[in-house]
Design a protein around this motif. Sequence first.
Motif, mmCIF file in Angstrom:
data_model
loop_
_atom_site.group_PDB
_atom_site.id
_atom_site.type_symbol
_atom_site.label_atom_id
_atom_site.label_comp_id
_atom_site.label_asym_id
_atom_site.label_seq_id
_atom_site.Cartn_x
_atom_site.Cartn_y
_atom_site.Cartn_z
ATOM 1 N N SER A 196 0.792 13.969 -15.253
ATOM 2 C CA SER A 196 -0.326 14.103 -16.258
ATOM 3 C C SER A 196 -0.481 12.996 -17.338
ATOM 4 C CB SER A 196 1.019 14.902 -17.336
ATOM 5 O OG SER A 196 1.550 14.076 -17.671
ATOM 6 N N ASP A 197 0.070 11.938 -16.839
ATOM 7 C CA ASP A 197 -0.521 10.893 -16.767
ATOM 8 C C ASP A 197 -1.026 10.280 -15.667
ATOM 9 O OD1 ASP A 197 1.214 9.987 -19.581
ATOM 10 O OD2 ASP A 197 2.734 10.969 -17.895
ATOM 11 N N TYR A 198 -2.171 10.504 -15.128
ATOM 12 C CA TYR A 198 -2.552 10.223 -14.377
ATOM 13 C C TYR A 198 -3.847 10.247 -13.971
ATOM 14 C CZ TYR A 198 1.861 7.640 -12.385
ATOM 15 O OH TYR A 198 2.835 6.956 -12.518
ATOM 16 N N ASN A 199 -5.023 9.689 -14.173
ATOM 17 C CA ASN A 199 -5.860 10.072 -14.014
ATOM 18 C C ASN A 199 -6.633 10.317 -12.444
ATOM 19 O OD1 ASN A 199 -6.678 8.396 -15.913
ATOM 20 N ND2 ASN A 199 -7.073 6.711 -15.385
ATOM 21 N N GLY A 200 -5.605 11.999 -11.704
ATOM 22 C CA GLY A 200 -6.484 12.576 -10.987
ATOM 23 C C GLY A 200 -6.089 11.951 -8.873
ATOM 24 N N GLU A 201 -6.665 11.767 -8.333
ATOM 25 C CA GLU A 201 -6.954 11.335 -7.372
ATOM 26 C C GLU A 201 -7.621 10.240 -7.125
ATOM 27 O OE1 GLU A 201 -8.327 12.683 -2.467
ATOM 28 O OE2 GLU A 201 -8.398 14.306 -3.801
ATOM 29 N N ALA A 202 -7.156 9.663 -5.997
ATOM 30 C CA ALA A 202 -7.845 7.871 -6.232
ATOM 31 C C ALA A 202 -9.467 8.082 -5.481
ATOM 32 C CB ALA A 202 -6.849 6.978 -5.747
ATOM 33 N N ASN A 203 -9.820 7.047 -5.450
ATOM 34 C CA ASN A 203 -11.063 7.615 -5.121
ATOM 35 C C ASN A 203 -11.781 6.621 -4.477
ATOM 36 O OD1 ASN A 203 -12.034 4.989 -6.715
ATOM 37 N ND2 ASN A 203 -13.840 5.308 -8.209
ATOM 38 N N THR A 204 -10.903 5.495 -3.866
ATOM 39 C CA THR A 204 -10.984 4.454 -2.985
ATOM 40 C C THR A 204 -9.360 5.063 -1.442
ATOM 41 O OG1 THR A 204 -11.720 2.235 -4.253
ATOM 42 C CG2 THR A 204 -10.619 2.092 -2.377
ATOM 43 N N LEU A 205 -10.199 4.519 -0.442
ATOM 44 C CA LEU A 205 -9.178 4.944 -0.266
ATOM 45 C C LEU A 205 -8.484 3.635 0.710
ATOM 46 C CD1 LEU A 205 -10.843 7.565 2.493
ATOM 47 C CD2 LEU A 205 -8.673 8.385 0.835
ATOM 48 N N ASN A 206 -7.380 4.267 1.409
ATOM 49 C CA ASN A 206 -6.825 2.155 2.005
ATOM 50 C C ASN A 206 -7.511 2.285 2.874
ATOM 51 O OD1 ASN A 206 -3.815 2.554 0.902
ATOM 52 N ND2 ASN A 206 -3.149 4.033 2.102
ATOM 53 N N ALA A 219 0.500 -1.047 0.063
ATOM 54 C CA ALA A 219 -0.059 0.318 -0.101
ATOM 55 C C ALA A 219 0.287 1.337 -0.021
ATOM 56 C CB ALA A 219 -1.022 -0.366 1.465
ATOM 57 N N PHE A 220 0.160 2.352 -0.142
ATOM 58 C CA PHE A 220 1.145 3.427 0.170
ATOM 59 C C PHE A 220 0.518 4.912 0.189
ATOM 60 C CE2 PHE A 220 2.406 1.248 -4.539
ATOM 61 C CZ PHE A 220 3.552 1.240 -4.948
ATOM 62 N N PRO A 221 1.462 5.422 0.905
ATOM 63 C CA PRO A 221 0.191 6.267 1.545
ATOM 64 C C PRO A 221 -0.021 7.256 0.803
ATOM 65 C CG PRO A 221 2.763 7.023 1.151
ATOM 66 C CD PRO A 221 2.697 5.555 1.402
ATOM 67 N N LYS A 222 -1.472 8.351 1.183
ATOM 68 C CA LYS A 222 -2.157 9.081 0.215
ATOM 69 C C LYS A 222 -1.444 10.239 -0.029
ATOM 70 C CE LYS A 222 -6.586 10.682 0.011
ATOM 71 N NZ LYS A 222 -6.072 12.337 -0.680
ATOM 72 N N ASP A 223 -0.511 11.083 0.533
ATOM 73 C CA ASP A 223 -0.054 12.106 0.647
ATOM 74 C C ASP A 223 0.816 12.276 -0.581
ATOM 75 O OD1 ASP A 223 1.924 11.062 2.010
ATOM 76 O OD2 ASP A 223 2.677 12.690 2.867
ATOM 77 N N ILE A 224 1.759 10.817 -0.413
ATOM 78 C CA ILE A 224 2.291 10.819 -2.122
ATOM 79 C C ILE A 224 1.755 10.340 -3.479
ATOM 80 C CG2 ILE A 224 4.652 9.060 -3.447
ATOM 81 C CD1 ILE A 224 5.288 11.155 -0.846
ATOM 82 N N CYS A 225 0.597 9.707 -3.551
ATOM 83 C CA CYS A 225 -0.222 9.270 -4.366
ATOM 84 C C CYS A 225 -0.496 10.380 -4.444
ATOM 85 C CB CYS A 225 -0.719 8.602 -3.638
ATOM 86 S SG CYS A 225 -0.666 6.372 -4.077
ATOM 87 N N ASP A 226 -1.540 11.670 -4.058
ATOM 88 C CA ASP A 226 -1.662 12.232 -4.202
ATOM 89 C C ASP A 226 -1.028 13.370 -5.347
ATOM 90 O OD1 ASP A 226 -4.458 11.719 -3.515
ATOM 91 O OD2 ASP A 226 -4.093 13.041 -1.806
ATOM 92 N N THR A 227 0.088 13.550 -4.968
ATOM 93 C CA THR A 227 1.022 14.350 -6.029
ATOM 94 C C THR A 227 1.449 13.757 -6.873
ATOM 95 O OG1 THR A 227 2.386 14.725 -3.617
ATOM 96 C CG2 THR A 227 3.649 14.966 -5.038
ATOM 97 N N VAL A 228 1.946 12.675 -7.214
ATOM 98 C CA VAL A 228 1.989 12.039 -8.212
ATOM 99 C C VAL A 228 0.506 11.955 -9.151
ATOM 100 C CG1 VAL A 228 2.250 9.157 -8.808
ATOM 101 C CG2 VAL A 228 3.110 10.068 -7.325
#
Length: 240
Positions: free
Chosen positions: A196-206, A183-192
Amino acid sequence: MKRKDFFKKGLAGLGTIVAVPALLSACSTEDSEDIKNTNDSNDTGSETDGDCSLSPSETAGPFPIKTPSDLVRENIIGDRSGVALLITLTIQDQSDDCEPLSGVYVDLWHCDAQGDYSEYGGTGMQSTNYTNNHFLRGRQTTDANGQASFISIFPGWYNGRAPHIHIEVLDQNENSIRVTQIAFPKDICDTVYATSDYNGEANTLNESDNVFSDSLDGNMLDSITGNTTDGYTLLKTITV
Protein backbone atom coordinates in the motif's frame (compact mmCIF):
# COMPACT_ATOMS: atom_id res chain seq x y z
CA MET A 1 28.92 -4.48 16.75
CA LYS A 2 27.59 -8.02 17.24
CA ARG A 3 24.50 -8.83 15.20
CA LYS A 4 22.33 -9.61 18.25
CA ASP A 5 23.38 -6.32 19.88
CA PHE A 6 22.55 -4.46 16.67
CA PHE A 7 19.02 -5.82 16.72
CA LYS A 8 18.49 -5.06 20.41
CA LYS A 9 19.65 -1.47 19.96
CA GLY A 10 18.43 -0.73 16.46
CA LEU A 11 14.91 -2.15 16.45
CA ALA A 12 13.79 -0.02 19.39
CA GLY A 13 11.46 2.80 18.43
CA LEU A 14 10.79 2.00 14.80
CA GLY A 15 7.88 4.43 14.87
CA THR A 16 5.46 4.32 11.94
CA ILE A 17 7.19 1.62 9.91
CA VAL A 18 4.77 -0.82 8.35
CA ALA A 19 5.08 -4.39 9.63
CA VAL A 20 7.61 -3.76 12.39
CA PRO A 21 9.90 -6.51 11.21
CA ALA A 22 10.57 -9.86 12.75
CA LEU A 23 14.03 -9.31 11.32
CA LEU A 24 15.59 -11.55 13.92
CA SER A 25 13.91 -14.46 12.15
CA ALA A 26 13.57 -13.07 8.63
CA CYS A 27 16.86 -14.64 7.54
CA SER A 28 15.61 -18.11 8.42
CA THR A 29 11.91 -17.90 7.55
CA GLU A 30 11.12 -21.06 5.59
CA ASP A 31 8.70 -19.37 3.19
CA SER A 32 10.86 -16.29 2.63
CA GLU A 33 11.91 -15.14 -0.80
CA ASP A 34 15.65 -15.51 -1.36
CA ILE A 35 17.55 -13.91 -4.22
CA LYS A 36 21.31 -14.32 -4.55
CA ASN A 37 23.75 -12.88 -7.05
CA THR A 38 27.32 -14.08 -7.55
CA ASN A 39 29.35 -10.99 -8.35
CA ASP A 40 32.12 -12.36 -10.54
CA SER A 41 31.58 -10.33 -13.70
CA ASN A 42 34.37 -8.29 -15.29
CA ASP A 43 31.94 -5.86 -16.90
CA THR A 44 32.97 -2.40 -18.06
CA GLY A 45 31.60 -0.77 -14.91
CA SER A 46 34.13 -2.45 -12.60
CA GLU A 47 37.89 -2.23 -12.49
CA THR A 48 39.50 -5.58 -11.79
CA ASP A 49 42.59 -7.02 -10.14
CA GLY A 50 42.60 -10.79 -10.38
CA ASP A 51 39.46 -12.12 -8.71
CA CYS A 52 38.88 -8.95 -6.68
CA SER A 53 36.79 -6.33 -8.51
CA LEU A 54 36.29 -2.77 -7.39
CA SER A 55 32.65 -1.85 -6.93
CA PRO A 56 31.43 0.33 -9.80
CA SER A 57 32.14 4.02 -9.28
CA GLU A 58 28.82 5.85 -9.62
CA THR A 59 27.40 9.33 -9.20
CA ALA A 60 26.29 10.51 -5.78
CA GLY A 61 23.26 11.81 -7.66
CA PRO A 62 21.42 15.07 -7.24
CA PHE A 63 20.48 14.34 -3.60
CA PRO A 64 23.66 13.51 -1.60
CA ILE A 65 23.83 13.80 2.19
CA LYS A 66 24.62 17.38 3.18
CA THR A 67 25.97 16.84 6.72
CA PRO A 68 26.66 13.12 7.19
CA SER A 69 28.62 13.62 10.42
CA ASP A 70 25.37 14.82 12.01
CA LEU A 71 23.56 11.61 11.01
CA VAL A 72 25.53 8.89 12.81
CA ARG A 73 22.80 6.33 13.47
CA GLU A 74 21.74 2.78 12.71
CA ASN A 75 18.01 3.42 12.43
CA ILE A 76 17.51 5.84 9.54
CA ILE A 77 13.74 5.42 9.08
CA GLY A 78 12.63 8.66 10.71
CA ASP A 79 8.91 9.18 10.13
CA ARG A 80 8.72 7.19 6.88
CA SER A 81 6.48 4.18 6.26
CA GLY A 82 7.23 1.17 4.10
CA VAL A 83 8.38 -2.43 4.08
CA ALA A 84 11.15 -2.98 6.61
CA LEU A 85 14.70 -3.46 5.32
CA LEU A 86 17.86 -4.34 7.26
CA ILE A 87 20.95 -3.45 5.19
CA THR A 88 24.29 -5.02 6.09
CA LEU A 89 27.31 -3.93 4.08
CA THR A 90 30.79 -5.44 4.10
CA ILE A 91 33.57 -3.11 2.99
CA GLN A 92 36.73 -4.76 1.67
CA ASP A 93 40.07 -3.37 0.51
CA GLN A 94 41.23 -4.40 -2.94
CA SER A 95 44.78 -3.23 -2.22
CA ASP A 96 44.96 -5.66 0.73
CA ASP A 97 43.76 -8.85 -1.00
CA CYS A 98 40.18 -7.81 -0.34
CA GLU A 99 40.53 -8.07 3.43
CA PRO A 100 37.71 -6.45 5.45
CA LEU A 101 38.29 -2.73 5.96
CA SER A 102 37.58 -1.62 9.51
CA GLY A 103 37.23 1.87 10.92
CA VAL A 104 36.00 3.60 7.76
CA TYR A 105 32.84 5.63 7.37
CA VAL A 106 29.89 4.37 5.35
CA ASP A 107 27.28 6.93 4.30
CA LEU A 108 23.97 5.58 2.98
CA TRP A 109 20.93 7.35 1.57
CA HIS A 110 17.90 6.57 -0.56
CA CYS A 111 14.41 7.82 -1.40
CA ASP A 112 11.24 7.01 0.53
CA ALA A 113 8.36 4.81 -0.61
CA GLN A 114 6.98 7.64 -2.75
CA GLY A 115 10.33 8.33 -4.44
CA ASP A 116 11.18 11.50 -2.48
CA TYR A 117 14.47 12.40 -0.77
CA SER A 118 14.94 14.25 2.48
CA GLU A 119 17.06 17.43 2.60
CA TYR A 120 15.76 18.49 -0.84
CA GLY A 121 12.56 19.53 -2.57
CA GLY A 122 10.42 22.41 -3.67
CA THR A 123 11.94 22.31 -7.15
CA GLY A 124 11.21 20.83 -10.55
CA MET A 125 13.23 17.73 -9.69
CA GLN A 126 11.17 17.07 -6.55
CA SER A 127 8.06 19.08 -5.85
CA THR A 128 7.53 17.91 -2.27
CA ASN A 129 9.71 20.01 0.03
CA TYR A 130 11.68 17.98 2.56
CA THR A 131 14.59 20.39 2.97
CA ASN A 132 14.25 20.37 6.76
CA ASN A 133 13.95 16.57 7.09
CA HIS A 134 16.71 13.97 7.34
CA PHE A 135 14.96 10.63 6.91
CA LEU A 136 16.59 7.65 5.16
CA ARG A 137 20.12 9.00 5.54
CA GLY A 138 22.81 7.81 7.90
CA ARG A 139 26.43 7.14 8.67
CA GLN A 140 28.06 4.15 10.34
CA THR A 141 31.67 3.12 10.98
CA THR A 142 32.74 -0.37 9.92
CA ASP A 143 33.58 -2.86 12.66
CA ALA A 144 36.49 -5.32 12.84
CA ASN A 145 34.78 -7.43 10.16
CA GLY A 146 34.43 -4.47 7.83
CA GLN A 147 30.67 -4.39 8.36
CA ALA A 148 28.14 -1.63 8.87
CA SER A 149 24.37 -2.05 9.22
CA PHE A 150 21.35 0.20 8.81
CA ILE A 151 17.68 -0.28 9.67
CA SER A 152 15.58 1.28 6.94
CA ILE A 153 12.65 0.68 4.61
CA PHE A 154 12.69 -0.71 1.10
CA PRO A 155 13.34 2.27 -1.21
CA GLY A 156 10.70 3.40 -3.66
CA TRP A 157 11.39 4.65 -7.16
CA TYR A 158 11.09 7.83 -9.16
CA ASN A 159 10.79 8.61 -12.83
CA GLY A 160 13.84 7.74 -14.92
CA ARG A 161 15.70 5.62 -12.37
CA ALA A 162 15.55 1.99 -11.39
CA PRO A 163 15.23 1.36 -7.63
CA HIS A 164 18.55 1.95 -5.88
CA ILE A 165 20.51 2.83 -2.74
CA HIS A 166 23.45 5.25 -2.65
CA ILE A 167 26.66 4.38 -0.77
CA GLU A 168 29.79 6.42 -0.11
CA VAL A 169 32.81 5.01 1.73
CA LEU A 170 35.22 7.48 3.33
CA ASP A 171 38.50 7.02 5.17
CA GLN A 172 39.07 8.09 8.77
CA ASN A 173 39.90 11.61 7.59
CA GLU A 174 36.57 11.72 5.72
CA ASN A 175 38.23 11.56 2.31
CA SER A 176 35.96 9.79 -0.18
CA ILE A 177 37.23 6.35 -1.20
CA ARG A 178 34.35 5.19 -3.40
CA VAL A 179 30.84 6.27 -4.30
CA THR A 180 28.60 3.52 -5.63
CA GLN A 181 24.98 2.37 -5.81
CA ILE A 182 23.07 -0.83 -5.07
CA ALA A 183 20.55 -2.28 -7.53
CA PHE A 184 17.59 -4.56 -6.75
CA PRO A 185 16.12 -7.56 -8.62
CA LYS A 186 12.88 -6.70 -10.39
CA ASP A 187 10.77 -9.51 -8.94
CA ILE A 188 11.44 -8.42 -5.36
CA CYS A 189 10.69 -4.81 -6.27
CA ASP A 190 7.43 -5.79 -7.93
CA THR A 191 6.35 -7.67 -4.79
CA VAL A 192 7.17 -4.76 -2.49
CA TYR A 193 5.69 -2.12 -4.79
CA ALA A 194 2.34 -3.94 -4.81
CA THR A 195 1.94 -3.05 -1.11
CA SER A 196 0.00 0.00 0.00
CA ASP A 197 2.77 2.54 0.65
CA TYR A 198 4.36 2.33 -2.79
CA ASN A 199 3.51 3.62 -6.27
CA GLY A 200 3.25 0.34 -8.14
CA GLU A 201 5.72 -1.13 -10.60
CA ALA A 202 8.83 0.95 -11.31
CA ASN A 203 8.87 2.50 -14.79
CA THR A 204 12.61 2.02 -15.40
CA LEU A 205 14.30 -1.39 -15.64
CA ASN A 206 17.84 -2.01 -14.37
CA GLU A 207 18.95 -2.71 -17.92
CA SER A 208 17.59 0.64 -19.11
CA ASP A 209 18.88 2.67 -16.18
CA ASN A 210 21.53 5.21 -17.12
CA VAL A 211 23.65 4.24 -14.08
CA PHE A 212 23.26 0.46 -14.09
CA SER A 213 23.15 -0.29 -17.82
CA ASP A 214 26.94 -0.80 -18.07
CA SER A 215 27.68 -2.11 -14.57
CA LEU A 216 24.65 -4.04 -13.32
CA ASP A 217 26.51 -7.15 -12.14
CA GLY A 218 28.72 -5.03 -9.92
CA ASN A 219 25.82 -2.97 -8.59
CA MET A 220 23.39 -5.81 -7.89
CA LEU A 221 22.95 -6.71 -4.22
CA ASP A 222 24.53 -10.01 -3.10
CA SER A 223 21.41 -11.41 -1.46
CA ILE A 224 18.01 -10.36 -0.19
CA THR A 225 15.92 -12.54 2.10
CA GLY A 226 12.50 -12.05 3.63
CA ASN A 227 8.96 -11.02 2.77
CA THR A 228 6.70 -7.99 2.89
CA THR A 229 5.21 -8.97 6.26
CA ASP A 230 8.38 -9.56 8.26
CA GLY A 231 10.68 -7.31 6.26
CA TYR A 232 13.78 -8.04 4.18
CA THR A 233 17.46 -8.43 4.95
CA LEU A 234 19.90 -7.18 2.29
CA LEU A 235 23.59 -8.13 2.10
CA LYS A 236 26.13 -6.42 -0.14
CA THR A 237 29.93 -6.39 -0.31
CA ILE A 238 31.53 -3.14 -1.44
CA THR A 239 35.11 -3.31 -2.70
CA VAL A 240 37.16 -0.12 -2.51
